[in-house]
Design an enzyme around this catalytic site. Structure first.
Site, PDB file in Angstrom:
ATOM      1  N   SER A 127       0.836  -1.200   0.000  1.00 65.01           N
ATOM      2  CA  SER A 127       0.000   0.000   0.000  1.00 65.01           C
ATOM      3  C   SER A 127       0.873   1.253   0.000  1.00 65.01           C
ATOM      4  CB  SER A 127      -0.959  -0.049   1.196  1.00 65.01           C
ATOM      5  OG  SER A 127      -1.975   0.919   1.106  1.00 65.01           O
ATOM      6  N   ASP A 270      -8.684  -5.679  -5.441  1.00 63.87           N
ATOM      7  CA  ASP A 270      -8.297  -4.457  -4.723  1.00 63.87           C
ATOM      8  C   ASP A 270      -9.128  -3.263  -5.212  1.00 63.87           C
ATOM      9  OD1 ASP A 270      -6.950  -2.382  -3.422  1.00 63.87           O
ATOM     10  OD2 ASP A 270      -4.981  -3.284  -3.742  1.00 63.87           O
ATOM     11  N   HIS A 303      -8.086  -5.060  -0.918  1.00 60.34           N
ATOM     12  CA  HIS A 303      -6.781  -4.473  -0.618  1.00 60.34           C
ATOM     13  C   HIS A 303      -6.075  -5.164   0.545  1.00 60.34           C
ATOM     14  CE1 HIS A 303      -3.736  -1.347  -0.616  1.00 60.34           C
ATOM     15  NE2 HIS A 303      -3.963  -1.084   0.653  1.00 60.34           N
TER      16      HIS A 303
END
Length: 329
Positions: A127, A270, A303
């Site tokens: 991330s 995601d 995610h």
């Protein structure tokens, strides 16, 4: 293992702001610095430098006889300045919009130089941490052997920038900013399919709330209890600055110049850093660089799969890290 500090003096941010002093906290794991290949691990938005050991958030990946083996590698993990890990009030930043991921990447390189580390066997991050890894590569394209951004991308998309704005509005206007921003963020970190599989419209024991409501409220309270408002504002803001100073032409220039092996790892579901954006990045890279690979984690969970689907992540990374061990043994 313990939290250590490097004092960074006379640092100028990308916007021209001058910082006489910034503390950079870090932890080191595995082999002593200078005796083994170095792996830098960059944490995500609410993460920290405790990547392995007690309360380690990537224990399934990093540790003795794990994929990133502490018996073989030196592992360094910096705390993004302002994340407040360890309770240091001095580490909170008020003027959060002054900072960019490029600033953080520069600070990390300064920290590594202070430690006598000039080359990295790998830099890996999920991330926001992956975005910082990209920025570190842009700054020093020939000083990283393996660049491994996970559930990330080299630039913030319009979708990501839009969600950063919504988060920022919540953080600056809500009566319970950290709590309420976290509720919204969890809808981006997971998927409708993940929620259905986990809750399926069931209610809790007293029938007052749906279990999804209880779960979201729990996550809001949990983060509120351990994360400062100033930290959340800064980390959220940094997301939209990923790749801010790099256009597509410059990115292609980096791809041509770098000696790094680039391992792109996306998550098929995601909603934050979408797989489509990663596939597009791969298509751009492979035209000019043969040392690039693309992998996709298959998951219901969106995610957060980079923190959940450890078997798949270990399988993707195993070859990179075990091959190096075989070479040197």
């Amino acid at each position: 293992m313990s939290l250590q500090k490097i004092d960074i003096f006379d640092f100028t941010l990308q916007n021209g702001s001058y910082k006489r002093w910034l503390p950079l906290y870090f932890q080191a794991f595995g082999q002593p610095i200078g005796t083994a290949p170095v792996v830098l691990v960059n944490h995500a938005l609410t993460g920290n430098s405790q990547v392995t050991g007690e309360n380690g958030w990537w224990n399934a990946l990093i540790g003795t006889e794990k994929t990133i083996d502490t018996d073989f590698y030196t592992i360094i993990a910096f705390n993004i300045p302002g994340n407040g890990f360890g309770g240091q009030a001095e580490n909170l930043i008020q003027n959060y919009k002054d900072f960019t991921t490029k600033d953080i990447a520069l600070l990390f390189w300064e920290g590594l130089q202070f430690l006598g580390i000039h080359r990295l066997f790998a830099v890996i991050g999920g991330s926001l941490g992956g975005g910082i890894a990209w920025e570190m590569g842009f700054l020093k394209p020939n000083h990283i052997e393996n660049l491994i951004p996970v559930a990330s991308d080299w630039k913030a998309s319009d979708w990501l920038i839009a969600n950063v704005l919504v988060q920022d509005k919540i953080l600056n206007n809500s009566e319970k900013p950290v709590h309420d921003a976290r509720l919204h963020a969890m809808l981006l970190y997971r998927t409708p399919q993940s929620f259905k599989a986990k809750f399926n419209r069931s209610k809790n024991e007293n029938q007052e709330l749906y279990q999804i409501e209880s779960w979201l409220l729990h996550h809001g309270e949990k983060l509120e209890s351990r994360f400062a408002l100033e930290s959340y504002k800064l980390m959220n803001h940094l997301l939209k600055t990923i790749g801010e100073s790099t256009n597509c032409g410059q990115f292609i220039g980096f791809a041509k110049q770098t000696t790094a092996n680039i391992h792109l790892i996306a998550v098929d579901s995601d909603y934050f850093f979408t797989a489509d954006e990663n596939r597009e990045t791969y298509e751009i890279l492979k035209r000019v660089n043969s040392n690039v690979s693309y992998h996709e984690i298959q998951s219901l969970h969106g995610h957060d799969a980079f923190l959940i689907e450890f078997e798949q992540l270990n399988a993707i990374l195993k070859n990179t890290f075990t091959t190096q061990k075989i070479k040197l043994n």
